[in-house]
Enzyme design. Structure first.
Site, PDB file in Angstrom:
ATOM      1  N   ARG A   1     -10.872  -6.167  38.324  1.00  0.00           N
ATOM      2  CA  ARG A   1     -10.110  -5.231  37.492  1.00  0.00           C
ATOM      3  C   ARG A   1     -10.803  -3.875  37.539  1.00  0.00           C
ATOM      4  NH1 ARG A   1      -8.823  -7.895  31.772  1.00  0.00           N
ATOM      5  NH2 ARG A   1      -8.349  -5.694  31.415  1.00  0.00           N
TER       6      ARG A   1
ATOM      7  N   ARG B   1      -2.249  -8.511  16.945  1.00  0.00           N
ATOM      8  CA  ARG B   1      -2.981  -7.282  17.273  1.00  0.00           C
ATOM      9  C   ARG B   1      -2.758  -6.177  16.247  1.00  0.00           C
ATOM     10  NH1 ARG B   1      -4.648  -6.730  23.080  1.00  0.00           N
ATOM     11  NH2 ARG B   1      -4.063  -8.690  24.021  1.00  0.00           N
TER      12      ARG B   1
ATOM     13  N   ARG C   1     -18.287  -6.829  34.068  1.00  0.00           N
ATOM     14  CA  ARG C   1     -17.183  -7.740  34.371  1.00  0.00           C
ATOM     15  C   ARG C   1     -16.355  -7.205  35.532  1.00  0.00           C
ATOM     16  NH1 ARG C   1     -12.823  -9.205  29.763  1.00  0.00           N
ATOM     17  NH2 ARG C   1     -11.856  -7.243  30.394  1.00  0.00           N
TER      18      ARG C   1
ATOM     19  N   LYS D   1     -14.274 -13.338  23.778  1.00  0.00           N
ATOM     20  CA  LYS D   1     -13.214 -14.201  23.255  1.00  0.00           C
ATOM     21  C   LYS D   1     -12.710 -15.192  24.301  1.00  0.00           C
ATOM     22  CE  LYS D   1     -10.430 -10.928  22.003  1.00  0.00           C
ATOM     23  NZ  LYS D   1     -11.159  -9.729  22.428  1.00  0.00           N
TER      24      LYS D   1
ATOM     25  N   ARG E   1     -10.192   2.064  24.971  1.00  0.00           N
ATOM     26  CA  ARG E   1      -9.776   0.728  24.522  1.00  0.00           C
ATOM     27  C   ARG E   1     -10.453   0.356  23.210  1.00  0.00           C
ATOM     28  NH1 ARG E   1     -10.071  -2.638  30.074  1.00  0.00           N
ATOM     29  NH2 ARG E   1      -8.045  -2.029  30.885  1.00  0.00           N
TER      30      ARG E   1
END
Length: 192
Positions: free
Chosen positions: A134, A89, A128, A14, A146
Protein backbone atom coordinates in the site's frame (compact mmCIF):
# COMPACT_ATOMS: atom_id res chain seq x y z
CA UNK A 1 -24.24 -13.33 22.46
CA UNK A 2 -20.98 -11.45 23.12
CA UNK A 3 -20.44 -8.43 20.88
CA UNK A 4 -17.12 -6.64 20.92
CA UNK A 5 -15.71 -3.56 19.23
CA UNK A 6 -11.95 -3.40 18.89
CA UNK A 7 -11.18 0.28 18.70
CA UNK A 8 -8.11 2.34 17.92
CA UNK A 9 -6.48 4.57 15.35
CA UNK A 10 -5.05 3.36 12.03
CA UNK A 11 -1.88 1.39 12.78
CA UNK A 12 -2.85 0.47 16.35
CA UNK A 13 -2.89 -3.26 15.60
CA UNK A 14 -6.62 -3.87 15.30
CA UNK A 15 -6.26 -6.22 12.33
CA UNK A 16 -3.62 -8.35 14.04
CA UNK A 17 -5.49 -8.52 17.33
CA UNK A 18 -8.89 -9.10 15.67
CA UNK A 19 -7.64 -12.26 13.98
CA UNK A 20 -6.29 -13.60 17.28
CA UNK A 21 -9.49 -12.74 19.21
CA UNK A 22 -11.77 -14.29 16.58
CA UNK A 23 -9.74 -17.51 16.75
CA UNK A 24 -9.63 -17.67 20.56
CA UNK A 25 -13.28 -16.85 21.26
CA UNK A 26 -15.01 -18.22 18.15
CA UNK A 27 -16.48 -14.83 17.27
CA UNK A 28 -17.66 -13.84 13.81
CA UNK A 29 -15.39 -11.10 12.41
CA UNK A 30 -17.64 -8.40 10.96
CA UNK A 31 -15.63 -6.12 8.75
CA UNK A 32 -17.80 -3.63 6.92
CA UNK A 33 -15.33 -3.65 4.03
CA UNK A 34 -15.65 -7.43 3.70
CA UNK A 35 -19.46 -7.23 3.98
CA UNK A 36 -19.59 -4.60 1.26
CA UNK A 37 -17.38 -6.64 -1.10
CA UNK A 38 -19.55 -9.74 -0.48
CA UNK A 39 -22.82 -7.87 -1.17
CA UNK A 40 -21.33 -6.34 -4.35
CA UNK A 41 -20.05 -9.71 -5.57
CA UNK A 42 -23.40 -11.45 -4.93
CA UNK A 43 -25.28 -8.51 -6.48
CA UNK A 44 -27.75 -8.50 -3.57
CA UNK A 45 -30.28 -5.63 -3.40
CA UNK A 46 -28.04 -3.94 -0.81
CA UNK A 47 -25.00 -4.54 -3.00
CA UNK A 48 -26.73 -3.03 -6.04
CA UNK A 49 -27.76 0.00 -3.96
CA UNK A 50 -24.23 0.40 -2.60
CA UNK A 51 -22.76 0.13 -6.13
CA UNK A 52 -24.83 3.11 -7.24
CA UNK A 53 -23.15 5.29 -4.59
CA UNK A 54 -19.69 3.87 -5.30
CA UNK A 55 -20.11 4.52 -9.04
CA UNK A 56 -20.77 8.20 -8.24
CA UNK A 57 -17.68 8.35 -6.02
CA UNK A 58 -19.83 8.72 -2.90
CA UNK A 59 -19.63 6.98 0.46
CA UNK A 60 -22.12 4.19 1.01
CA UNK A 61 -24.80 5.63 3.36
CA UNK A 62 -25.03 4.39 6.93
CA UNK A 63 -28.49 2.88 6.33
CA UNK A 64 -27.09 0.60 3.63
CA UNK A 65 -24.14 -0.45 5.81
CA UNK A 66 -26.49 -1.11 8.76
CA UNK A 67 -28.64 -3.22 6.41
CA UNK A 68 -25.58 -5.30 5.51
CA UNK A 69 -24.70 -5.73 9.18
CA UNK A 70 -28.28 -6.76 9.94
CA UNK A 71 -28.12 -9.39 7.18
CA UNK A 72 -24.81 -10.71 8.53
CA UNK A 73 -26.24 -10.94 12.07
CA UNK A 74 -29.27 -12.84 10.75
CA UNK A 75 -27.09 -15.20 8.68
CA UNK A 76 -25.08 -16.02 11.83
CA UNK A 77 -27.90 -16.07 14.40
CA UNK A 78 -26.33 -18.96 16.33
CA UNK A 79 -22.91 -17.32 16.61
CA UNK A 80 -21.22 -16.94 20.01
CA UNK A 81 -20.80 -13.26 19.20
CA UNK A 82 -19.36 -10.72 16.82
CA UNK A 83 -16.21 -8.65 16.65
CA UNK A 84 -16.91 -5.38 14.85
CA UNK A 85 -14.02 -4.09 12.76
CA UNK A 86 -14.07 -0.74 11.00
CA UNK A 87 -17.53 0.03 12.29
CA UNK A 88 -18.87 2.14 13.84
CA UNK A 89 -16.71 5.05 12.62
CA UNK A 90 -19.04 7.85 13.67
CA UNK A 91 -21.36 8.50 16.61
CA UNK A 92 -24.36 8.27 14.26
CA UNK A 93 -23.18 4.81 13.18
CA UNK A 94 -22.70 3.77 16.83
CA UNK A 95 -26.24 4.87 17.66
CA UNK A 96 -27.62 3.02 14.61
CA UNK A 97 -25.68 -0.13 15.58
CA UNK A 98 -26.98 0.08 19.16
CA UNK A 99 -30.58 0.31 17.87
CA UNK A 100 -30.06 -2.60 15.48
CA UNK A 101 -28.59 -4.80 18.21
CA UNK A 102 -31.40 -3.83 20.59
CA UNK A 103 -33.95 -4.97 17.97
CA UNK A 104 -32.08 -8.28 17.89
CA UNK A 105 -32.13 -8.46 21.71
CA UNK A 106 -28.39 -7.91 22.00
CA UNK A 107 -25.89 -5.11 22.63
CA UNK A 108 -22.22 -4.20 22.55
CA UNK A 109 -20.69 -5.84 25.62
CA UNK A 110 -17.27 -4.26 25.46
CA UNK A 111 -15.23 -1.69 23.54
CA UNK A 112 -11.52 -2.43 23.82
CA UNK A 113 -9.51 0.66 22.93
CA UNK A 114 -5.91 0.18 21.77
CA UNK A 115 -3.88 3.17 22.97
CA UNK A 116 -0.83 3.95 20.82
CA UNK A 117 0.88 7.32 20.56
CA UNK A 118 0.81 9.09 17.21
CA UNK A 119 4.53 8.92 16.44
CA UNK A 120 4.48 5.15 16.96
CA UNK A 121 1.40 4.87 14.72
CA UNK A 122 3.09 6.81 11.92
CA UNK A 123 6.20 4.60 12.14
CA UNK A 124 4.13 1.41 12.14
CA UNK A 125 2.22 2.50 9.06
CA UNK A 126 5.34 3.57 7.19
CA UNK A 127 6.94 0.22 8.04
CA UNK A 128 3.75 -1.61 7.03
CA UNK A 129 4.05 0.01 3.58
CA UNK A 130 7.24 -1.97 3.01
CA UNK A 131 5.34 -5.27 3.19
CA UNK A 132 1.70 -4.39 2.43
CA UNK A 133 2.16 -2.96 -1.05
CA UNK A 134 0.00 0.00 0.00
CA UNK A 135 1.91 3.00 -1.28
CA UNK A 136 -0.34 5.40 0.66
CA UNK A 137 0.98 3.87 3.91
CA UNK A 138 4.48 5.11 3.05
CA UNK A 139 3.47 8.78 2.88
CA UNK A 140 3.85 10.42 6.29
CA UNK A 141 1.67 13.39 5.27
CA UNK A 142 -1.21 11.06 4.35
CA UNK A 143 -0.75 9.18 7.62
CA UNK A 144 -0.94 12.39 9.67
CA UNK A 145 -4.14 13.36 7.81
CA UNK A 146 -5.63 9.93 8.58
CA UNK A 147 -4.81 10.36 12.25
CA UNK A 148 -6.45 13.79 12.18
CA UNK A 149 -9.62 12.42 10.55
CA UNK A 150 -9.65 9.62 13.13
CA UNK A 151 -9.42 12.13 16.01
CA UNK A 152 -12.19 14.32 14.62
CA UNK A 153 -14.65 11.72 13.31
CA UNK A 154 -14.00 8.36 14.91
CA UNK A 155 -12.66 9.13 18.39
CA UNK A 156 -16.10 10.46 19.48
CA UNK A 157 -17.41 6.87 19.07
CA UNK A 158 -15.35 5.90 22.14
CA UNK A 159 -16.94 8.77 24.06
CA UNK A 160 -20.37 7.44 23.05
CA UNK A 161 -19.66 4.00 24.54
CA UNK A 162 -17.81 5.49 27.49
CA UNK A 163 -21.13 7.01 28.62
CA UNK A 164 -22.30 3.41 29.12
CA UNK A 165 -19.07 2.34 30.88
CA UNK A 166 -18.20 -0.09 28.07
CA UNK A 167 -14.76 1.27 27.07
CA UNK A 168 -11.57 -0.25 28.45
CA UNK A 169 -8.20 1.17 27.41
CA UNK A 170 -5.42 -1.30 26.65
CA UNK A 171 -1.79 -0.34 26.07
CA UNK A 172 -1.26 -1.01 22.37
CA UNK A 173 2.44 -0.09 22.52
CA UNK A 174 3.53 -3.44 23.91
CA UNK A 175 4.53 -6.58 21.98
CA UNK A 176 1.68 -8.31 20.10
CA UNK A 177 1.33 -11.17 22.60
CA UNK A 178 1.38 -8.80 25.59
CA UNK A 179 -1.37 -6.67 24.00
CA UNK A 180 -3.36 -9.83 23.25
CA UNK A 181 -3.02 -10.97 26.86
CA UNK A 182 -4.31 -7.58 28.03
CA UNK A 183 -7.30 -7.79 25.69
CA UNK A 184 -8.19 -11.35 26.66
CA UNK A 185 -7.99 -10.62 30.38
CA UNK A 186 -10.71 -7.95 29.98
CA UNK A 187 -12.84 -10.21 27.77
CA UNK A 188 -12.52 -13.12 30.19
CA UNK A 189 -13.68 -10.91 33.08
CA UNK A 190 -16.69 -9.73 31.08
CA UNK A 191 -17.65 -13.23 29.90
CA UNK A 192 -17.30 -14.79 33.38
Amino acid sequence: MFNLILFGPPGSGKGTQSAKLVEKYGLIHLSTGDLLRKELKLKTPLGVEAQQFIDKGQLVPDEVVIGMISSALDENASARGFLFDGFPRTTAQAEALDKLLELKKSSIALVLFLDVNEEELIQRLINRAKTSGRSDDADETIQRKRQDVYRKETLPVAAHYDKFKKVIHVDGMAEIDVVFSGLTSHIDKKIA
